[in-house]
Write an enzyme that holds these catalytic residues in place. Structure first.
Site, PDB file in Angstrom:
ATOM      1  CD  GLU A 193      41.816   0.950 -24.470  1.00 47.54           C
ATOM      2  OE1 GLU A 193      41.719  -0.109 -25.111  1.00 47.54           O
ATOM      3  OE2 GLU A 193      42.911   1.493 -24.219  1.00 47.54           O
ATOM      4  CE  LYS A 208      43.173  -1.606 -28.296  1.00 46.53           C
ATOM      5  NZ  LYS A 208      43.405  -1.689 -26.819  1.00 46.53           N
ATOM      6  CB  CYS A 218      44.706   2.183 -26.588  1.00 52.58           C
ATOM      7  SG  CYS A 218      45.945   2.141 -25.254  1.00 52.58           S
TER       8      CYS A 218
END
Length: 284
Positions: free
Chosen positions: A41, A113, A155
């Site tokens: 990321e 995301k 993440c």
């Protein structure tokens, strides 16, 4: 097939971060078979205020960062999960977007995301508010490739098991997770969460992470990039330092594990449904 995860200590200089990635790719041994490379990321810009992402954001068609990473995939003949880069959203924020490029530099798919890191952590940053800068995605992504179906997450998504179950139901066999986990949360939660998601989905999980101190120590990430198999076993891990974590994986193991423990067939709960994101006031 060979998989290689790059552990980075990215900073605020985009060109410096790109140079590091190029140097690492120059040193990577790439065979004739499909080779999947995963970047972490924020691999091109990390460590400053999240609003700095806006200065480097472009739209999907014209993003220079996207074009540069696609060109790398073509140059080195790799399938590339291009970490995350900022892509303009309609509300003045940006998406934290991960692209999957094939070995010709073509875009096979992308993922924005879904879950934004709006939390308080007992570290040098203290308060993280990704939603001030980033717009949450609205789609679950599983990409067809010659070597299997690849689900994409980023993440903080690792804490939300429903996303991973949804990817499994869409056929995922490999799940990639570019990440920049904080040292505080990573020390306790990183590996257990990754193993749980691999066991639940019966997929390989490939987690490429940021590591070390960023922005003069105000940000510190956990590292521990790792590959976990569908049984939950830790295949390979790079606890500290920058560089490659490379290993071989075989999807042949998946069929037996899923046949012996058919959790999809046994699950009595309804399939997860993605809810619309909460609206946030447009940035002026």
């Amino acid at each position: 097939m060979q998989v290689s995860l790059l552990q980075c200590q990215s900073g605020r200089d985009v060109e410096e971060n790109l140079s590091f990635i190029r140097e690492q790719l120059d040193a990577l041994t790439i065979g004739e078979a499909s080779h999947l490379v995963v970047l972490p990321e924020c691999c091109l810009l990390f460590g400053g205020h999240e609003s700095q992402q806006l200065a480097h954001a472009g739209d999907d068609a014209a993003s220079e960062l996207k074009q540069t990473l696609a060109a790398m995939a073509k140059q080195y003949g790799i399938y590339l999960v291009a970490g995350t880069i900022p892509i303009l959203a309609d509300d003045g924020r940006v998406y934290s977007r991960s692209y999957l490029f094939n070995d010709k530099g073509d875009t096979l798919g992308h993922y924005d995301k879904l879950h934004l890191f709006d939390v308080d952590v007992d570290d040098g940053t203290k308060s993280y508010r990704e939603s001030d800068t980033f717009c949450p995605g609205e789609n679950i992504t599983v990409v067809d490739t010659p070597f299997g179906k690849v689900g994409m997450a980023i993440c903080y998504d690792i804490r939300f098991a429903d996303l991973f179950r949804a990817m499994r139901l869409q056929g995922a066999e490999i799940i990639v997770l570019p990440a920049a986990f904080t040292r505080v949360t990573g020390r306790v939660h990183w590996l257990p969460l990754l193993q749980a998601r691999a066991i639940e989905t019966q997929c390989f999980v490939l987690a490429a992470a940021q590591w070390g101190e960023h922005n003069q120590g105000r940000r510190e990430t956990w590292g521990h990039s790792c590959v976990i198999d569908p049984w939950g076993e830790l295949v390979a891990v790079k606890p500290e330092g920058c560089g490659w974590l490379s290993t071989e994986i075989s999807l042949d193991a998946i069929e037996k594990i899923r046949r012996n423990i058919p959790v999809v067939e046994h699950n009595r709960f309804a399939a997860p449904t993605l809810q619309a994101a909460r609206q946030k006031e447009t940035i002026k």
